[in-house]
Design a protein around this motif. Structure first.
Motif, PDB file in Angstrom:
ATOM      1  N   ASP A   1       0.852  -1.183   0.000  1.00  0.00           N
ATOM      2  CA  ASP A   1       0.000   0.000   0.000  1.00  0.00           C
ATOM      3  C   ASP A   1       0.894   1.240   0.000  1.00  0.00           C
ATOM      4  N   PRO A   2       0.369   2.391  -0.421  1.00  0.00           N
ATOM      5  CA  PRO A   2       1.159   3.621  -0.390  1.00  0.00           C
ATOM      6  C   PRO A   2       1.797   3.841   0.981  1.00  0.00           C
ATOM      7  N   GLY A   3       3.100   4.122   0.967  1.00  0.00           N
ATOM      8  CA  GLY A   3       3.829   4.358   2.205  1.00  0.00           C
ATOM      9  C   GLY A   3       4.498   3.133   2.784  1.00  0.00           C
TER      10      GLY A   3
ATOM     11  N   LYS B   1       7.703   2.620  -7.201  1.00  0.00           N
ATOM     12  CA  LYS B   1       7.278   4.023  -7.189  1.00  0.00           C
ATOM     13  C   LYS B   1       5.846   4.158  -7.685  1.00  0.00           C
TER      14      LYS B   1
ATOM     15  N   GLN C   1       3.552   3.648  -5.114  1.00  0.00           N
ATOM     16  CA  GLN C   1       3.733   4.667  -4.071  1.00  0.00           C
ATOM     17  C   GLN C   1       4.401   4.078  -2.828  1.00  0.00           C
TER      18      GLN C   1
ATOM     19  N   ASP D   1       7.655   3.312  -0.375  1.00  0.00           N
ATOM     20  CA  ASP D   1       8.867   3.979   0.098  1.00  0.00           C
ATOM     21  C   ASP D   1      10.035   3.039  -0.211  1.00  0.00           C
TER      22      ASP D   1
END
Length: 372
Positions: A117-119, A137, A140, A142
């Protein structure tokens, strides 16, 4: 160390959370090997930038491609049943442990859909295969880059980098672009330190070229549910243009990967070519032996002209330079030789003996001109 978050769903019996997705995004940022060179001198272009095979497809493959009319007219087997069965047999596994994709990079993208998931964090070596970061990327994620130890991944440092947001760790061995391997004992120790809800992806795109007895074999670690082994038909098997790779792992994870695959994502010609290629292991071993022999010859020749060449276990060599490599790569391209530059290092594919000689001649010319 077990972690959960409020938005995850766990399959019954799954050792780590798998987040269900149905969207299929396009990866961005990755640039394939150059197909031409502006300003290249007239004559044959020597393509040593993308680690492609110097050999034609294995016996029977081209005949099958030319004769498989239905493979062009009809949709492919969405399950790739025959190929998955042959891959499973080749590795002593079951078909439920095999997923195929439009290149192994497609499987990396599918992993992002089901796990990230993003992050969330994805840990990679620095430098390592750029596709991990490019696809990460888009998801999303890190991207946590861990510097290498010499030309190999620093697994101890990667273990230290794990946090409660870590979802995937990519272990590329031999590492692309540097050619260093991860040892079996080193990998065993590392896996013990990784939480069971973090997926370790052992990417072995160049496994066929490995001749170091200390090297880990990802298939030997599939008793762990949080390990996925990636292989490809692009390198040793010479099917880069057909785009076909595969993953080996726990049936729960494989089922999750297949649930988000692009429908008909692996074309019928690729499936047929890969299946036939698995029947030509003796021929493959002979070709690999030739590549390994040329790899050693090229490493010795480059060392003799004063370059810092690191031992490689892939079908390429890695050259360390103190200065930025951009000017050298550009000068080689002007001489009709394409290789890949990475900051202060260069990666050159092992081509045919003639291509390797052309590379040596061009590089010597560049160095003589610059006074190095």
């Amino acid at each position: 160390m077990q972690r959960t978050t409020s938005d995850e769903s766990r399959d019954p019996g799954s050792p780590f959370p798998v987040r269900k997705r149905v969207a299929f995004s396009q990866h961005g940022g990755y640039v394939a090997g150059a197909r031409s060179a502006q300003g290249a001198l007239s004559g044959r272009l020597v393509r040593l930038a993308s680690n492609e095979s110097a050999f034609p497809p294995l016996p029977g493959v081209m005949n099958a491609i030319h004769s498989e009319e239905d493979a062009v007219v009809r949709y492919p087997d969405n399950d790739a049943s025959e190929l998955r069965s042959r891959i499973a047999e080749h590795h002593g596994l079951s078909s439920s442990q095999v997923a195929v994709g439009n290149g192994s990079l497609a499987l990396v993208e599918q992993l992002m859909h089901v796990l990230v998931d993003p992050g969330d964090q994805v840990i990679v070596g620095d430098p390592s295969f750029i596709g991990y970061s490019s696809v990460g990327k888009v998801a999303q994620a890190d991207i946590v880059r861990v510097p290498l130890s010499g030309s190999s991944l620093d697994l101890e440092a990667m273990a230290v980098a794990i946090t409660d947001r870590t979802r995937i760790i990519f272990v590329c061995t031999p590492n692309n672009p540097t050619g260093g391997i991860v040892g079996a004992l080193e990998l065993e120790s590392f896996l013990k330190a990784v939480p069971t809800d973090v997926l370790v992806v052992i990417d072995e795109a160049y496994r066929e070229f490995v001749d170091d007895p200390r090297a880990a074999n990802g298939v030997d670690f599939l008793d762990r549910a949080n390990v996925l082994c990636l292989r490809t038909f692009s390198k040793a098997y010479g099917l880069a243009g057909l785009r076909i790779g595969y993953g080996l792992g726990d049936p729960q994870l494989i089922a999750a990967l297949r649930s988000v695959q692009l429908p008909f994502g692996v074309n019928a010609l690729a499936q047929r070519a890969a299946t036939l290629s698995l029947d030509s292991q003796t021929e493959l071993e002979g070709r690999v032996a030739t590549v390994v022999s040329e790899r050693l010859r090229l490493e010795e020749a480059l060392t003799d002209i004063g370059l810092d060449v690191r031992p490689s276990q892939g079908n390429f060599v890695w050259i360390v330079l103190e200065e930025d490599t951009a000017s050298t790569v550009k000068a080689l391209a002007a001489r009709g030789v394409l290789i890949r530059g990475y900051g202060h290092g260069m990666r050159a594919t092992i081509g045919s003996p003639a291509d390797n000689d052309a590379f040596l001649t061009a590089l010597t010319s560049v160095r003589d001109r610059t006074g190095e």
